[in-house]
Design a protein around this motif. Structure first.
Motif, PDB file in Angstrom:
ATOM      1  N   ASN A 178      25.658  32.250  50.251  1.00 34.64           N
ATOM      2  CA  ASN A 178      25.203  30.871  50.012  1.00 34.64           C
ATOM      3  C   ASN A 178      26.263  29.993  49.351  1.00 34.64           C
ATOM      4  N   ASP A 179      27.507  30.432  49.357  1.00 32.36           N
ATOM      5  CA  ASP A 179      28.593  29.607  48.806  1.00 32.36           C
ATOM      6  C   ASP A 179      28.923  28.504  49.812  1.00 32.36           C
ATOM      7  N   LYS A 180      28.695  27.258  49.395  1.00 35.34           N
ATOM      8  CA  LYS A 180      28.870  26.115  50.299  1.00 35.34           C
ATOM      9  C   LYS A 180      30.280  25.525  50.269  1.00 35.34           C
ATOM     10  N   ARG A 181      31.155  26.028  49.411  1.00 36.04           N
ATOM     11  CA  ARG A 181      32.494  25.437  49.277  1.00 36.04           C
ATOM     12  C   ARG A 181      33.392  25.775  50.462  1.00 36.04           C
ATOM     13  N   PHE A 182      33.192  26.933  51.071  1.00 31.80           N
ATOM     14  CA  PHE A 182      34.027  27.338  52.205  1.00 31.80           C
ATOM     15  C   PHE A 182      33.231  28.276  53.101  1.00 31.80           C
ATOM     16  N   SER A 183      33.405  28.103  54.398  1.00 34.44           N
ATOM     17  CA  SER A 183      32.694  28.942  55.361  1.00 34.44           C
ATOM     18  C   SER A 183      33.649  29.802  56.182  1.00 34.44           C
ATOM     19  N   THR A 184      34.947  29.509  56.104  1.00 32.76           N
ATOM     20  CA  THR A 184      35.954  30.309  56.824  1.00 32.76           C
ATOM     21  C   THR A 184      37.067  30.694  55.855  1.00 32.76           C
ATOM     22  N   TYR A 185      37.871  31.672  56.273  1.00 31.84           N
ATOM     23  CA  TYR A 185      38.981  32.085  55.423  1.00 31.84           C
ATOM     24  C   TYR A 185      40.014  30.973  55.290  1.00 31.84           C
ATOM     25  N   GLN A 186      40.227  30.213  56.338  1.00 29.56           N
ATOM     26  CA  GLN A 186      41.176  29.108  56.265  1.00 29.56           C
ATOM     27  C   GLN A 186      40.747  28.094  55.211  1.00 29.56           C
ATOM     28  N   GLU A 187      39.445  27.789  55.164  1.00 27.06           N
ATOM     29  CA  GLU A 187      38.937  26.869  54.148  1.00 27.06           C
ATOM     30  C   GLU A 187      39.085  27.453  52.745  1.00 27.06           C
ATOM     31  N   LYS A 194      44.649  24.680  45.744  1.00 24.80           N
ATOM     32  CA  LYS A 194      44.460  23.565  44.807  1.00 24.80           C
ATOM     33  C   LYS A 194      43.651  23.959  43.575  1.00 24.80           C
ATOM     34  N   ASN A 195      42.928  25.065  43.679  1.00 24.73           N
ATOM     35  CA  ASN A 195      42.036  25.461  42.598  1.00 24.73           C
ATOM     36  C   ASN A 195      42.182  26.959  42.312  1.00 24.73           C
ATOM     37  N   GLN A 196      41.958  27.331  41.072  1.00 22.79           N
ATOM     38  CA  GLN A 196      41.951  28.753  40.748  1.00 22.79           C
ATOM     39  C   GLN A 196      40.673  29.382  41.306  1.00 22.79           C
ATOM     40  N   VAL A 197      40.836  30.510  41.972  1.00 24.41           N
ATOM     41  CA  VAL A 197      39.706  31.225  42.572  1.00 24.41           C
ATOM     42  C   VAL A 197      39.690  32.636  42.003  1.00 24.41           C
ATOM     43  N   THR A 198      38.614  33.007  41.346  1.00 22.54           N
ATOM     44  CA  THR A 198      38.522  34.337  40.747  1.00 22.54           C
ATOM     45  C   THR A 198      38.093  35.370  41.789  1.00 22.54           C
ATOM     46  N   VAL A 199      38.656  36.574  41.636  1.00 20.66           N
ATOM     47  CA  VAL A 199      38.392  37.652  42.598  1.00 20.66           C
ATOM     48  C   VAL A 199      38.045  38.925  41.837  1.00 20.66           C
ATOM     49  N   ALA A 200      36.874  39.485  42.110  1.00 17.36           N
ATOM     50  CA  ALA A 200      36.463  40.734  41.470  1.00 17.36           C
ATOM     51  C   ALA A 200      37.209  41.905  42.099  1.00 17.36           C
ATOM     52  N   VAL A 201      37.898  42.697  41.248  1.00 16.15           N
ATOM     53  CA  VAL A 201      38.616  43.894  41.703  1.00 16.15           C
ATOM     54  C   VAL A 201      38.240  45.050  40.790  1.00 16.15           C
ATOM     55  N   SER A 202      38.398  46.272  41.303  1.00 16.29           N
ATOM     56  CA  SER A 202      38.013  47.446  40.511  1.00 16.29           C
ATOM     57  C   SER A 202      39.055  47.838  39.477  1.00 16.29           C
ATOM     58  N   ASP A 203      40.318  47.453  39.723  1.00 18.96           N
ATOM     59  CA  ASP A 203      41.390  47.834  38.814  1.00 18.96           C
ATOM     60  C   ASP A 203      42.648  47.079  39.202  1.00 18.96           C
ATOM     61  N   LEU A 204      43.566  46.947  38.281  1.00 19.53           N
ATOM     62  CA  LEU A 204      44.875  46.392  38.609  1.00 19.53           C
ATOM     63  C   LEU A 204      45.784  47.539  39.023  1.00 19.53           C
ATOM     64  N   GLY A 205      46.581  47.306  40.050  1.00 16.26           N
ATOM     65  CA  GLY A 205      47.485  48.348  40.510  1.00 16.26           C
ATOM     66  C   GLY A 205      46.962  49.137  41.685  1.00 16.26           C
ATOM     67  N   ASN A 206      45.750  48.813  42.176  1.00 12.05           N
ATOM     68  CA  ASN A 206      45.291  49.447  43.414  1.00 12.05           C
ATOM     69  C   ASN A 206      45.247  48.388  44.509  1.00 12.05           C
ATOM     70  N   GLU A 207      44.834  48.788  45.718  1.00  4.04           N
ATOM     71  CA  GLU A 207      44.919  47.868  46.847  1.00  4.04           C
ATOM     72  C   GLU A 207      44.020  46.645  46.696  1.00  4.04           C
ATOM     73  N   ASP A 208      42.923  46.773  45.923  1.00  7.02           N
ATOM     74  CA  ASP A 208      42.033  45.623  45.730  1.00  7.02           C
ATOM     75  C   ASP A 208      42.755  44.458  45.066  1.00  7.02           C
ATOM     76  N   ALA A 209      43.542  44.779  44.042  1.00  6.37           N
ATOM     77  CA  ALA A 209      44.287  43.740  43.324  1.00  6.37           C
ATOM     78  C   ALA A 209      45.612  43.420  43.995  1.00  6.37           C
ATOM     79  N   ASN A 210      46.264  44.443  44.549  1.00  4.46           N
ATOM     80  CA  ASN A 210      47.570  44.218  45.172  1.00  4.46           C
ATOM     81  C   ASN A 210      47.509  43.150  46.253  1.00  4.46           C
ATOM     82  N   VAL A 211      46.449  43.183  47.042  1.00  9.01           N
ATOM     83  CA  VAL A 211      46.349  42.226  48.146  1.00  9.01           C
ATOM     84  C   VAL A 211      46.215  40.794  47.615  1.00  9.01           C
ATOM     85  N   ILE A 212      45.656  40.624  46.432  1.00 12.51           N
ATOM     86  CA  ILE A 212      45.530  39.291  45.839  1.00 12.51           C
ATOM     87  C   ILE A 212      46.907  38.734  45.485  1.00 12.51           C
ATOM     88  N   TYR A 213      47.725  39.544  44.826  1.00 12.94           N
ATOM     89  CA  TYR A 213      49.075  39.095  44.472  1.00 12.94           C
ATOM     90  C   TYR A 213      49.934  38.864  45.717  1.00 12.94           C
TER      91      TYR A 213
END
Length: 364
Positions: A178-187, A194-213
């Protein structure tokens, strides 16, 4: 000149017929003592005759390589799993067991040894006898953890014998439905520039966080990892709107996607996943290659007989590529991808190379 073939076990000797005739005549014509001498000479000649390795037909081929057909002849093989019981890694092993038993004349035992992100298990078995009776589950995080200067672990996959990749669990991003700010990955990308977007990851240093950096480095985005160790709490934080995006592997996202709580946005793979065929890849959207995943499979202690290693690899390949097994794995949202030892090793190298590119982001 005619010849006669004399076979004895694995040996093949050719003797001209006229020599055989002469020996027979001498044997018949001479006295008892001479016959004994001739008989001894004849036997010595046979012993020292040069064996010929057969070049064709039905002759015996002498080989120095032992045969492992039927190995291990009813003995027990222990599979040491580097995570707790009930997780996706453990499930993938247990679903494979019936198909392993079709390939190996063996009984199997699964031992779960969690802790230290896999290192407890790996170090417990690094010195096991390399006889193939101790197999170890491994994932491609092994080779880049040691890049952390604070890590006590300097061992790597080079200290083991990699055997086969079983699963490539592709990294993905998902948002609440139900997030109305974006409906596609491009959006989402344009918003994150332009804005900080928080991302839930299980740990720093694994693939969940690595892909963000890696995304931030390639796209100039402002994604910010938020460590939430419990996957249940991480999903709840995204669904509740406290965190913007969920980063995890497809297997860990799929239940919530199926239930309608999360919407997948992108996968980080060279091609679309068979599990999520409608979800685009990062490269499709951006034109930039970025693959990120958890690749896991089997290894054994180093130093095993190459012929034994090849036999185990062949049996693992047949079990992993069994269509029935792949179907069962897909039902649990695990994507089976077989790679042999060399290609499996390439995945480890690629994962380590990605981490080298973001060491400063990780504080390493």
């Amino acid at each position: 000149m005619h010849t006669s073939v004399i076979k004895s076990g694995k040996y093949l000797t050719l003797m001209p017929l006229w020599k055989i005739d002469m020996l027979i005549l001498l044997f018949l014509e001479k006295g008892e003592n001479m016959r004994k001498v001739l008989l001894v000479c004849f036997m010595v000649a046979l012993v020292f005759a040069l064996p010929l390795t057969a070049q064709g037909g039905n002759e015996t081929v002498v080989s120095s390589s032992p045969s492992y057909e039927g190995w291990p002849h009813g003995k027990n093989i222990t599979i040491n799993v580097c995570s707790g019981a009930g997780g996706s890694t453990d499930l993938g092993v247990r679903l494979l067991l019936p198909y392993l038993q079709e390939q190996f004349d063996a009984t199997f035992a699964v031992r779960n040894e969690s802790g230290g992100s896999g290192w407890v298990c790996w170090l417990n078995h690094i010195a096991d006898k390399p006889d193939g009776l101790s197999l170890i589950l491994v994932n491609d995080t092994m080779d880049y953890v040691r890049l952390n200067p604070n890590s006590p672990h300097k061992e790597s996959s080079d200290d083991f014998q990699l055997l086969a990749c079983e699963v490539v669990d592709i990294s993905a991003l998902a948002i609440r439905t139900n997030d109305k700010r974006f409906s596609t990955y491009q959006e989402l990308v344009e918003y994150a520039k332009k804005n900080q977007v928080t991302v839930a990851v299980s740990d720093l240093g694994n693939e969940d966080a690595n892909v963000i950096y890696l995304m931030n480095n390639k796209l100039g985005t402002k994604f910010e990892p938020v460590v939430i160790a419990s996957s249940g709490q991480a999903v709840a934080s995204v669904i509740g709107g406290h965190v913007d995006v969920y980063s995890n592997n497809i297997a860990s996202c799929s239940t919530q996607v199926k239930e309608g709580n999360l919407k997948p946005m992108v996968v980080f793979n060279g091609s679309r996943s068979n599990l999520w065929p409608d979800v685009p890849t990062f490269e499709e959207v951006t034109g930039i290659k970025l693959n990120c995943h958890s690749a896991r499979g089997f290894m054994m202690p180093k130093g095993g007989d190459p012929a034994l290693v090849n036999h185990i690899v062949d049996c693992l390949k047949k079990a992993i590529e069994n269509p029935e097994f792949k179907k069962k794995m897909a039902e649990t949202y695990l994507e089976v991808v077989y790679y042999g030892p060399e290609d499996f090793k390439k995945l480890f190298k690629e994962a380590a190379a990605d981490v080298v590119a973001i060491k400063s982001d990780l504080g390493w």
